[in-house]
Design a protein around this motif. Structure first.
Motif, PDB file in Angstrom:
ATOM      1  N   LEU A   9      32.794  44.707  27.294  1.00 21.05           N
ATOM      2  CA  LEU A   9      33.528  43.450  27.240  1.00 21.05           C
ATOM      3  C   LEU A   9      34.095  43.184  28.621  1.00 21.05           C
ATOM      4  O   LEU A   9      33.955  43.993  29.526  1.00 21.05           O
ATOM      5  CB  LEU A   9      34.639  43.555  26.194  1.00 21.05           C
ATOM      6  N   PHE A  10      34.737  42.026  28.777  1.00 24.23           N
ATOM      7  CA  PHE A  10      35.354  41.706  30.069  1.00 24.23           C
ATOM      8  C   PHE A  10      36.515  42.665  30.295  1.00 24.23           C
ATOM      9  O   PHE A  10      37.574  42.523  29.718  1.00 24.23           O
ATOM     10  CB  PHE A  10      35.867  40.273  30.072  1.00 24.23           C
ATOM     11  N   GLU A  11      36.305  43.632  31.165  1.00 23.92           N
ATOM     12  CA  GLU A  11      37.277  44.699  31.367  1.00 23.92           C
ATOM     13  C   GLU A  11      38.636  44.200  31.855  1.00 23.92           C
ATOM     14  O   GLU A  11      39.644  44.841  31.634  1.00 23.92           O
ATOM     15  CB  GLU A  11      36.728  45.695  32.394  1.00 23.92           C
ATOM     16  N   LEU A  12      38.638  43.054  32.532  1.00 27.95           N
ATOM     17  CA  LEU A  12      39.873  42.599  33.165  1.00 27.95           C
ATOM     18  C   LEU A  12      40.717  41.709  32.259  1.00 27.95           C
ATOM     19  O   LEU A  12      41.820  41.318  32.631  1.00 27.95           O
ATOM     20  CB  LEU A  12      39.555  41.853  34.464  1.00 27.95           C
ATOM     21  N   LEU A  13      40.216  41.389  31.061  1.00 27.41           N
ATOM     22  CA  LEU A  13      41.019  40.595  30.134  1.00 27.41           C
ATOM     23  C   LEU A  13      41.811  41.531  29.229  1.00 27.41           C
ATOM     24  O   LEU A  13      41.484  42.701  29.072  1.00 27.41           O
ATOM     25  CB  LEU A  13      40.114  39.689  29.285  1.00 27.41           C
ATOM     26  N   THR A  14      42.868  40.999  28.610  1.00 27.00           N
ATOM     27  CA  THR A  14      43.630  41.819  27.670  1.00 27.00           C
ATOM     28  C   THR A  14      43.040  41.653  26.271  1.00 27.00           C
ATOM     29  O   THR A  14      42.238  40.755  26.018  1.00 27.00           O
ATOM     30  CB  THR A  14      45.101  41.400  27.633  1.00 27.00           C
ATOM     31  N   GLU A  43      43.768  38.273  24.879  1.00 25.38           N
ATOM     32  CA  GLU A  43      43.023  37.199  25.547  1.00 25.38           C
ATOM     33  C   GLU A  43      41.573  37.139  25.078  1.00 25.38           C
ATOM     34  O   GLU A  43      41.045  36.053  24.827  1.00 25.38           O
ATOM     35  CB  GLU A  43      43.055  37.409  27.071  1.00 25.38           C
ATOM     36  N   ARG A 103      44.990  45.537  29.347  1.00 30.22           N
ATOM     37  CA  ARG A 103      43.635  45.184  29.733  1.00 30.22           C
ATOM     38  C   ARG A 103      42.635  46.106  29.047  1.00 30.22           C
ATOM     39  O   ARG A 103      42.925  47.281  28.797  1.00 30.22           O
ATOM     40  CB  ARG A 103      43.474  45.284  31.249  1.00 30.22           C
TER      41      ARG A 103
END
Lengths: 310, 365
Positions: A92-97, A100, A131
């Protein structure tokens, strides 16, 4: 049967070919509402391919499936609204929480469940604002399941949800899947863990080399194995399978690495003759244990191979 | 609509949280600009260093030196040894040596003399362009002196006056080029790398399993990148303004329009690369293969006119040439948008054409 009354899934002779290799060779099955249905088999058996065809990620080369009343070859968008998927090895998008990404995936659908409640259901409340890259393997996998549930789907597809998780994390995940059943969701999951299939699934389809070779309840499958006991042991030194097969009461002999398994319907008689044979030959038995037959044994019985051949 | 905003927001968050990428995508163009700008920033004017060896040492010979030094382009260095001065020419420290021989004043004062007096001039043949300018200057000074001596009244004179329409230096040429370069690399290389990586990691595949439409996904990508590019371009402009005093002479609206057009064109090319690259590892070299030649052919660092004639047709179809041209015209000269219409049209064709190709080559997995 009761569960046959309302079919959520009807798979009709699905075929998938890669060049000359047939990954899925015309399989049929149905899944009833509220059922947890397991697709079981070793790596490369065609489980994931079957699942990916059912959710519209791969185009079948033959046959079709009706999911929640919609045909995957004609109404794929309607199918996607009523299913939730968790794919094998998705990052998944590692930088999102956590929060989010759930809101992001929720925005892809018309209908949404409450995000805080969903986070609570998969026990990630403490991590809601963290995150994704800070999550453990088990937490990531629970998040992947939460993403599949964000639009309150009828049917949930889980592709090897517990592969690579530690025992504790697996158990937490099983609880989540069983809770989904309580809520009336239909679940299709693939696994190569026998114990997992036994605990979770109402019915199990065993796949091998693209074919569906058995379909029954877990206990029904074990019953179909005529021998109800298994004896496992190791030897120091070579041994001939023929001599084991000639022991009293033995139905079948299997070998997994250096461990022998003999199946019997008369445990006592088999054990006595095994001990006699080894003392006669002056061989040292190690790790001797007896147990009742499991799904693993069913698989070995049906294919002659172990589920997880390394 | 909700999905579009959420995806845009997510992409912006990813940009802003990826500090390292954010820093280096800005640091590189600013570094390039400061380095090139400091070394070559004033490179437009020509100056000639002329060495004078005065062997006469009289008021007349000093007058000669002064006349030479009056010329703005001349940097005069007096020397008392001819050999030393010639060495300096060989080393390239000065371009020209003028030797005023002994007896110069005597000759000037002797009005009866009709024999031509020779002033030897030595120049460096390896730097011919500058040496020629120097020679012309020396000739005109000598010409003036000899005409004065014979009381010559010219019947025609040139009346030249320099027109300083725009005080343009190399840095003014460079900054728009750097902007065009940033738009190209950030979008083409950035999109290609990111989309190929997301595909490899199964992120796109997972999205394909939802009811999300590909067009929504792409629209959000474009929006987020436009915002980021706009911001980065603004930062570069502010730095250029603070350090080098470069300003935008034309309309900001035209400038923004061109930034948007360029972003769209290069993003679309990035999507094509992401479509044809089999792995994220191969996306970067493919993007580099396309962007590197464009840096040199597209008028980023050097004017397109300086390119050999046979390359011109290629240069004229490259999107980067048109992008750097329109940004430069808008920033430096303030050319109105309508006069740059053909460039804008070509950029728009690139954007539309590339998006059409990208829609065929794009793969979720």
């Amino acid at each position: 049967m009761n569960i046959q009354q309302e079919n959520m899934i009807e798979v009709k002779s699905l075929v998938k070919k890669y060049g000359t290799f047939t990954a899925v060779n015309g399989i049929d099955f149905t899944v009833g509402k509220g059922e947890i249905f397991g697709l079981l088999g070793p790596n490369g058996a065609g489980k994931s391919t079957t699942l990916e065809m059912m959710v519209g990620l791969r185009k079948p080369d033959g046959g079709t499936a009706i999911i929640g009343g919609f045909d995957i070859s004609r109404d794929l968008n309607k199918v996607k609204e009523v299913i939730g998927i968790q794919l094998q090895s998705t990052t998944l998008f590692e930088l999102l929480t956590v929060e989010e990404i759930l809101r992001l995936y929720g925005s892809f659908y018309q209908k949404n469940v409450s995000i805080p409640e969903l986070i609570e259901e998969v026990s990630l409340t403490e991590k809601a604002k963290s995150r994704i890259k800070t999550l453990s393997g088990g937490q990531k996998q629970r998040l992947a399941i939460a993403l599949a549930l964000v639009h309150d789907p009828w049917i949930i597809f889980l592709d090897e949800p517990t592969t690579g998780l530690d025992p504790q994390a697996r158990r937490t995940l099983w609880d989540i899947v069983l809770k989904l059943k309580e809520k009336g969701k239909t679940t299709v999951l693939t696994t190569h863990y026998m114990d997992e299939a036994h605990v979770l699934c109402d019915r199990i389809a065993i796949m091998d080399q693209g074919n569906l070779i058995a379909l029954d309840t877990p206990s029904g499958l074990v019953k179909s194995l005529e021998s109800d006991s298994a004896v496992e042991f190791r030897f120091e030194g070579d041994f001939l399978t023929d001599e084991l097969e000639s022991l009293d009461g033995v139905k079948q002999v299997g070998k997994n690495k250096d461990t022998y398994v003999i199946y019997t319907d008369d445990l006592q008689v088999t054990l006595i003759s095994l001990i006699q044979l080894t003392s006669m030959k002056n061989l040292k038995l190690t790790d001797l244990q007896t147990r009742t037959s499991t799904l693993e044994d069913v698989f070995i019985h049906m294919t002659g191979r172990s589920l997880r051949e390394e | 609509m909700k999905a579009y905003w959420q995806l845009t927001l997510a992409q912006l968050r990813i940009f802003l949280r990826n500090r390292q990428v954010l820093f280096w995508t800005l640091a590189f163009p600013i570094f390039l600009m400061v380095m090139l700008g400091s070394f070559l920033g004033d490179g437009n004017g020509v100056s000639v260093s002329i060495g004078v060896v005065d062997q006469d040492q009289t008021s007349q010979s000093k007058e000669f030196s002064n006349l030479l030094a009056k010329n703005e382009a001349v940097h005069l260095e007096s020397s008392n040894s001819k050999e030393k001065a010639l060495d300096q020419v060989k080393n390239g420290d000065i371009q020209l040596v003028v030797v005023i021989p002994q007896g110069y004043e005597a000759m000037m004062k002797d009005s009866a003399n009709t024999k031509t007096f020779e002033v030897p001039v030595y120049y460096n043949e390896t730097n011919l362009a500058v040496s020629q300018i120097g020679l012309t200057i020396v000739n005109s000074v000598i010409d003036g002196i000899s005409k004065e001596k014979v009381n010559y009244t010219p019947s025609i004179v040139t009346n030249s006056s320099g027109i300083e329409a725009l005080d343009l230096k190399y840095i003014d040429f460079l900054v728009p080029g750097i902007l065009a370069m940033m738009i190209m690399t950030n979008n083409m290389n950035g999109v290609a790398g990111q989309i190929a990586a997301w595909r490899e990691r199964g992120i796109l595949r997972r999205m394909q399993g939802t009811t999300l439409k590909a067009s929504t996904f792409i629209a959000a990508q474009i929006t987020a990148r436009l915002m980021l590019n706009g911001l980065q371009a603004l930062i570069v402009l502010v730095v250029a303004n603070l350090i080098f005093g470069v300003s935008v002479n034309g309309s900001w609206i035209s400038l923004i329009t061109f930034v948007v057009l360029g972003t769209l064109a290069f993003m679309a090319i990035g999507f094509i690369i992401a479509g044809i690259a089999k792995t994220p590892e191969s996306a970067a070299p493919i993007a580099g293969f396309l962007s590197f030649p464009m840096l040199f052919l597209g008028g980023v660092f050097f004017p397109v006119q300086d390119m050999p004639a046979f390359i011109q047709p290629i240069v004229n179809v490259l999107p980067i040439s048109h992008l750097s041209h329109v940004i430069r015209e808008t920033m430096n000269v303030g050319t109105p948008f309508m006069e740059l219409g053909s460039d804008a049209l070509i950029l728009a064709c690139w954007a539309v054409g590339a998006f059409i190709v990208a829609s065929f080559t794009f793969k979720w997995e």
